[in-house]
Design an enzyme around this catalytic site. Structure first.
Site, PDB file in Angstrom:
ATOM      1  N   HIS A 122      47.815 -10.293 -26.475  1.00  0.00           N
ATOM      2  CA  HIS A 122      46.474  -9.170 -27.121  1.00  0.00           C
ATOM      3  C   HIS A 122      45.570  -9.345 -25.965  1.00  0.00           C
ATOM      4  CE1 HIS A 122      42.483  -8.996 -29.295  1.00  0.00           C
ATOM      5  NE2 HIS A 122      43.045  -9.019 -30.080  1.00  0.00           N
ATOM      6  N   ASP A 199      47.231 -19.114 -26.754  1.00  0.00           N
ATOM      7  CA  ASP A 199      46.565 -18.793 -27.627  1.00  0.00           C
ATOM      8  C   ASP A 199      47.051 -19.025 -28.486  1.00  0.00           C
ATOM      9  OD1 ASP A 199      45.142 -16.459 -29.420  1.00  0.00           O
ATOM     10  OD2 ASP A 199      45.436 -15.038 -28.290  1.00  0.00           O
ATOM     11  N   GLN A 202      46.442 -16.657 -33.729  1.00  0.00           N
ATOM     12  CA  GLN A 202      47.386 -16.604 -35.088  1.00  0.00           C
ATOM     13  C   GLN A 202      48.415 -17.525 -35.412  1.00  0.00           C
ATOM     14  OE1 GLN A 202      47.327 -13.204 -36.523  1.00  0.00           O
ATOM     15  NE2 GLN A 202      45.921 -12.888 -34.938  1.00  0.00           N
ATOM     16  N   LYS A 225      39.751 -16.795 -38.862  1.00  0.00           N
ATOM     17  CA  LYS A 225      40.728 -16.506 -38.934  1.00  0.00           C
ATOM     18  C   LYS A 225      41.778 -17.690 -40.041  1.00  0.00           C
ATOM     19  CE  LYS A 225      42.356 -13.937 -35.122  1.00  0.00           C
ATOM     20  NZ  LYS A 225      42.443 -12.325 -35.913  1.00  0.00           N
ATOM     21  N   CYS A 363      45.811  -4.351 -30.525  1.00  0.00           N
ATOM     22  CA  CYS A 363      44.795  -4.493 -29.123  1.00  0.00           C
ATOM     23  C   CYS A 363      46.369  -5.723 -29.334  1.00  0.00           C
ATOM     24  CB  CYS A 363      43.964  -5.989 -29.174  1.00  0.00           C
ATOM     25  SG  CYS A 363      42.485  -4.768 -30.495  1.00  0.00           S
TER      26      CYS A 363
END
Length: 405
Positions: A122, A199, A202, A225, A363
């Site tokens: 991202h 990261d 997700q 999220k 993104c």
């Protein structure tokens, strides 16, 4: 909790509405998740019953708010299996957490050092590292991707050198749903003495990250999220690294002593938590994590795999469809296009039929450049979605194809 999809859906009030006269089908979960009633109620309760600043007041409400905020930190520590609660920092989201770490490294990197990211990142895990390299003179290197959306692990190992100082990669690709071999990536980076930031924006909706088992140095994710409020997030960092990095912001709470001649900083985690935080958000984030654990991550993973398999099966029947990110290890995200049709046009038409998907580059422009496409249609499923909703999306896509061909 026994996995009862009807009971679960009843706990998400936003799902029970119509869009353009059609039942809402929300398949944009990779952008943000919907919130269960228990989370909404907890936010209201905070402002109705607790609202006060934390860590500073001797009065009753301040102490209640402080206790609730720190209890949430401990919940999150246990959820991700961090060794210490002070290794868990509240942030405004994944982007803030990455920027905090990248800013710190930008001050300790030097010319000749190397930073590695991947082609799957991202923008939030690319641009901050570009800033850090520009500031320090370090070199940014990129792990290439393969045609199926996976990362080239042989190339990755060849990129690693004694000059590599940090590797920053996502756990799961937001654009493709590809699950990366992060444990292998971390192990190889540590062999050359590099730190690793994962990261997890997700990944955390689909699994429980065990930061000690992964042995990552930093792990970041967003509250919005995982059923929590927007403007909330977590940065986990190993104690040794959080002590090495300089503060990201100056202000109240992050200081030990201030004089005009010199300021000394507070101990962890307060060193990185300047100013009045999103107190309600931090408390409610703990409620969201409690809710997901009550549903059960094994239940979530198994049900979302069913949705992914069914979605792929049904979409594959459509003419002219092209899929992106076809690895075996995937989260419940399907990224696709129809030959000769712009993804935006498809998204706009099926929105009129109540179907919410994301279209565009997500993104993640380097991924789209790799495939030489302007973007994709992304359907991302959550544990409160159904196969019947997938059927509704399929019918909407058929109508869009008829109109656009």
């Amino acid at each position: 909790m026994k996995f009862d999809i009807n009971k679960i859906r009843s706990q998400f009030p936003i799902l029970h509405q119509q869009v353009n006269g059609k039942p809402l089908v929300y398949f944009d979960n990779a952008a943000t998740s919907q919130k269960p009633q228990v989370v909404i109620d907890a936010e209201v309760k905070y402002y109705n019953e607790i609202n006060a600043n934390i860590h500073r007041g001797v009065h009753h409400l301040s102490q209640v708010a402080t206790d609730a905020y720190e209890e949430s930190r401990i919940k999150i520590q246990k959820h991700i299996n961090a060794k210490n609660s002070f290794e868990v920092l509240f942030t405004s989201g994944t982007t803030f957490g990455i920027n905090l770490v990248a800013n710190g490294f930008g001050q300790i990197l030097k010319a000749g050092d190397e930073v590695i990211v991947s082609h799957l990142e991202h923008h939030s895990n690319i641009v901050p590292w570009q800033f850090a390299c520009e500031r320090s003179g370090a070199t940014l290197k990129v792990i290439p991707m393969l045609q199926d959306g996976s990362l080239d692990m042989e190339a990755y190992q060849n990129l690693l050198t004694k000059n590599t100082k940090i590797v920053a990669v996502n756990h799961i690709s937001n654009a493709l749903g590809v699950v990366n071999p992060v444990k292998f990536i971390i192990e190889k980076a540590h062999q050359v003495g590099a730190a690793v930031l994962i990261d997890g924006a997700q990944a955390t909706p689909h699994l429980k990250p065990d930061v000690q088992d992964l042995d990552c140095d930093f792990y970041v994710f967003s509250g919005h999220k995982i059923g929590g409020p927007t403007g909330t997030g977590i940065l986990y960092g190993k104690e040794v690294w959080l002590n090495k990095l300089p503060p990201y912001q100056g202000g109240g709470e992050m200081i030990k002593e201030v004089t005009f001649e010199k300021t000394t900083y507070a101990c962890l985690p307060h060193k990185f938590e300047a100013g009045t935080p999103n107190i309600a958000g931090g408390i409610v984030l703990g409620v969201a994590i409690d809710y997901l654990n009550e549903v059960g991550f094994d239940n979530i993973a198994a049900y979302e795999q069913e949705l992914l398999d069914y979605g792929m099966q049904q979409l594959s029947k459509l003419e002219g469809i092209e899929f992106y990110g076809t690895t075996a290890e995937k989260a419940s995200v399907i990224s696709f296009n129809f030959k000769g049709i712009h993804p935006y046009d498809v998204g706009a038409i099926i929105d009129k039929l109540g179907i919410a998907v994301r279209t565009g580059h997500h993104c993640a422009q380097p991924i789209m450049n790799y495939f030489d496409i302007p973007g994709t249609i992304r359907a991302s499923f959550a544990f409160y979605n159904t196969k019947e909703e997938i059927d509704a999306m399929i019918e909407a896509l058929k109508k869009a194809q008829m109109m656009l061909q």
